[in-house]
Design an enzyme around this catalytic site. Structure first.
Site, PDB file in Angstrom:
ATOM      1  N   HIS A   1      47.233  33.992  41.324  1.00 51.47           N
ATOM      2  CA  HIS A   1      46.525  33.368  40.203  1.00 51.47           C
ATOM      3  C   HIS A   1      45.009  33.490  40.377  1.00 51.47           C
ATOM      4  O   HIS A   1      44.309  33.972  39.482  1.00 51.47           O
ATOM      5  CB  HIS A   1      46.944  31.894  40.128  1.00 51.47           C
ATOM      6  CG  HIS A   1      46.242  31.102  39.071  1.00 51.47           C
ATOM      7  ND1 HIS A   1      46.846  30.711  37.898  1.00 51.47           N
ATOM      8  CD2 HIS A   1      44.966  30.601  39.001  1.00 51.47           C
ATOM      9  CE1 HIS A   1      45.991  30.025  37.165  1.00 51.47           C
ATOM     10  NE2 HIS A   1      44.833  29.942  37.814  1.00 51.47           N
ATOM     11  N   GLU A   2      44.508  33.051  41.523  1.00 48.29           N
ATOM     12  CA  GLU A   2      43.061  33.112  41.739  1.00 48.29           C
ATOM     13  C   GLU A   2      42.564  34.553  41.804  1.00 48.29           C
ATOM     14  O   GLU A   2      41.443  34.853  41.376  1.00 48.29           O
ATOM     15  CB  GLU A   2      42.677  32.345  43.002  1.00 48.29           C
ATOM     16  CG  GLU A   2      42.988  30.858  42.953  1.00 48.29           C
ATOM     17  CD  GLU A   2      42.402  30.150  41.746  1.00 48.29           C
ATOM     18  OE1 GLU A   2      41.367  30.615  41.210  1.00 48.29           O
ATOM     19  OE2 GLU A   2      42.968  29.132  41.320  1.00 48.29           O
TER      20      GLU A   2
END
Length: 726
Positions: free
Chosen positions: A507-508
């Site tokens: 995600h990051e």
């Protein structure tokens, strides 16, 4: 989550974006400055600036900041000098005798404030990752100075008159698409900040901004202090039953027969899911849900006051509420639309949560309370799916998982990531040179800081150390950072992740790619741009590759034997992928409803609120949220909305799931999760385009149509899978 400070004075002072998770960048003083001449005097001497790294050229690898040379004492003089230079740049725009043009007004504004931006990008990041008492004190001084400058620019009538003059002739200027977009956004930012309002209204807004700035700073500091203050100490090893050896080693106090658990999310969820001692689970649960709700660091009164101030400011701006003001530019557009969307997902979520609760009570043989949910849900998972997440950890080693994310990006976007030695702010940080695979062109530097520490704020986020730009033939590529709070492994041991932590890593990294791949020349709308309901798309769509069998074969190998994760485990993991979604959906939507209702209050309604906890209870009761399911965030520790940039926008993660589920569906329907045609459109219209066009249009350019909610419901197990997914 993203934290980004972008662009020159136009973005620094007008975009209302929190600087790297800092307080809302608004006015700090009780009197709003309406022009440059009314600003208080700032002085800084050459002696104070001597040897200051922020005033020198950075010659290290990739232009990264010289972290070892920067001390706490360097920030304030550099900020003061940067402010003085920005004032001079604004004065030069206003005082020229030339007629307003795109070049001498809009572009000049975009280029202004670079020295200040340089220091603030470092300051904002360091105060989030390696803070101390001195830096905390500086936050209380520096952010008020910045917010004062914001009002000085926003409410400068001569400057706005020039911006308006250029905007009025926009159709006759022959601007290309990016120039026209910069003009449009600059003008919009001025208007939405109140530049066209009467001076007396501007002054009142400035007073409100002053209080908001101070309160958001205090709120964030209270939360960090309260989080660090809570420690669950265990001295009897018999009470550690259920915890893995790795977890026990991570919480062991060196040289003592004592184990200490804090309430950062990684530690909290790990303990709650595994610890057999019900009393200890109850203590940690109460510590988490009541953090910063009493005593010296009580954030309840601050949350109420912030809601009141925001409501009053929105009223002065001509909006029914702060939520109406914020959502005007978001994909939902109105609070009612956001609530309607949440309701469509909450209904099946509540029904599923009731089924999950019944399953757990059958196994437990007694009533389930809030502190039991994580523990007994794992028991149900084991019974229903013969599956324990701890079985997966040996296959999800941190380095290999990172390589897996890199390989996915390489196949989708034709890039390479090579680890390079770069001076960083902490020895744990790893840096990567990101290049175009075909041309070898340097796209940016990615710096990753994975592990939790007391000096670091909680959660996971992406941020920026240097913005991307391409003005006057001077190409500057970005320096991006990804941050997590993983439990540090014992000395000499590998860091083994849960599937959820691997998803967070991907995600990051998606946010990071959004910042790295940008092809926009103006910092104000390059890279990560747009409301959170859109900027979570690049991050959340990356999560879909995590558990694809083709991708698992790339990185999910046993850290000792090198064996690829067995298909049997993969099948169990996939079958269990929608497990506990009733709980996860309900706890998230509960927090989103709290956020929206705080910010849908009129100024009169907000003035009547006296107890934050009682207000929350009334909101949750409206939607029949069961008491057993604690909202993911309560008002006293909801930093997204009270100390960050997600006020009236926490729903955005779920809204963006419409986009990411629908977007990944394009790959699945094509039969190839690395389909080059779909990937090329995703890269061009989502990862490269920044804020080139309105977010609805960018998504349609990628997908060919507006998204539907069905893929989201299928992903959460609330609808039948499509034939391609079956």
């Amino acid at each position: 989550m993203t934290d980004a400070l972008k662009g020159g004075a136009a973005a620094l002072v007008l975009a209302a974006t929190a600087a790297c998770g800092a307080p809302e960048t608004t006015t700090p003083e009780a009197e709003a400055a309406s022009s440059q001449s009314e600003l208080p005097e700032i002085t800084v001497t050459d002696a104070e600036l001597e040897g200051n790294p922020f005033r020198a050229e950075w010659t290290g690898a990739y232009g990264a900041p010289p972290f070892a040379q920067i001390t706490d004492a360097h920030y304030m003089p550099a900020v003061k000098k940067g402010i003085l230079e920005m004032r001079a740049e604004i004065d030069a725009i206003v005082n020229t005798e030339e007629e307003p043009t795109f070049e001498n007004t809009i572009l000049a504004l975009e280029k202004s404030g670079k020295a200040l931006e340089r220091v603030m990008l470092v300051f904002g990041n360091i105060t989030n990752t390696d803070t101390n008492d001195a830096l905390t004190a500086l936050e209380g001084e520096i952010y008020p100075m910045l917010t004062r400058e914001q009002d000085a620019v926003t409410f400068n009538p001569e400057l706005f008159a020039r911006v308006q003059a250029v905007y009025d002739q926009r159709d006759r200027l022959g601007l290309d698409e990016q120039e026209a977009r910069l003009l449009e956004l600059t003008h919009r930012n001025f208007v939405r900040a109140g530049a066209s309002l009467a001076p007396e209204v501007q002054a009142e807004i400035g007073q409100l901004n002053a209080e908001i700035s101070a309160l958001t700073t205090t709120y964030g500091q209270n939360l960090l202090n309260a989080t660090n203050a809570f420690k669950l100490e265990i001295t009897d090893p018999a009470r550690l039953g259920g915890l893995s050896d790795d977890f026990k080693n991570a919480i062991k106090v060196d040289g003592e027969d004592k184990w200490v658990v804090g309430i950062s999310r990684s530690f909290f969820e790990g303990f709650m899911a595994s610890a057999e001692d019900r009393e200890l689970r109850s203590q940690l649960f109460d510590g988490y849900r009541t953090v910063a709700s009493s005593g010296e660091f009580d954030n309840g009164p601050l949350a109420i006051k912030l809601a009141q101030l925001r409501a009053k400011r929105a009223e002065l701006m001509g909006y029914p509420s702060h939520a109406h003001y914020v959502l005007e530019e978001r994909m939902a557009h109105t609070p009612d639309a956001a609530l309607e969307f949440l309701g469509k997902v909450l209904e099946p979520g509540l029904a599923r949560a009731a089924e999950e609760e019944a399953d757990m009570e059958t196994i437990a043989g007694h009533e389930i309370l809030g502190h039991d949910w994580w523990f007994y849900s794992e028991k149900v998972r084991a019974e229903k799916y013969a599956f324990d997440e701890n079985q997966l950890r040996p296959y999800f080693e941190l380095g290999a998982s990172t390589d897996g994310a890199f390989e996915v990006a390489s196949r989708l976007f034709n890039i390479t990531l090579e680890e390079v030695p770069v001076e960083a702010w902490n020895p744990a940080v790893k840096s990567y040179d990101v290049k175009d695979s075909e041309s070898g062109e340097h796209l940016g530097l990615l710096m990753i800081d994975n592990f939790a520490r007391d000096t670091k704020r909680g959660g996971a986020w992406m941020s920026t150390y240097r913005s991307s730009s391409d003005m006057d033939g001077n190409t500057i590529r970005p320096i991006i950072t990804n941050n997590m709070n993983l439990v540090p492994p014992a000395a000499g041991q590998p860091a083994l992740l849960s599937p959820t932590e691997v998803e967070t890593l991907f995600h990051e990294f998606g946010h990071g790619l959004h910042g790295l791949l940008t092809q926009i020349r103006y910092p104000s709308f390059s890279g990560v741009y747009g409301g959170p309901d859109y900027v979570e798309l690049p991050s959340q769509i990356m999560e879909h590759w995590v558990t694809e069998p083709q991708v698992l074969a790339m990185y999910a190998r046993h850290h000792e034997t090198g064996e690829i994760i067995p298909q049997e485990l993969v099948d169990k993991m996939n079958k269990a992928s929608t497990f506990n979604q009733g709980f996860k959906t309900t706890e998230y939507i509960a927090a989103s409803l709290i956020d929206l209702h705080w910010h849908m209050l009129s100024s009169e309604e907000a003035a009547e609120i006296t107890d934050a906890r009682e207000f929350e209870k009334s909101v949750l009761a409206q939607y029949n949220i069961p008491e057993i399911i604690e909202p993911r965030y309560r008002s006293t520790y909801f930093s997204h909305i009270f100390a960050g940039g997600y006020a009236a926008g926490y729903y955005s993660y779920l809204w963006a799931e419409i986009l990411d589920a629908d977007g990944f569906d394009a790959f699945k329907q094509s039969g190839d999760i690395f389909n080059p045609e779909v990937a090329a459109k995703l890269k061009q219209w989502v990862f490269e385009s920044g804020g080139l066009r309105e977010t609805d249009e960018l998504y349609r350019n990628f997908r060919g149509s507006d998204p539907g909610i069905e893929p989201l419901l299928r992903n959460r197990g609330f609808a039948e899978p499509s034939p391609a997914e079956g």
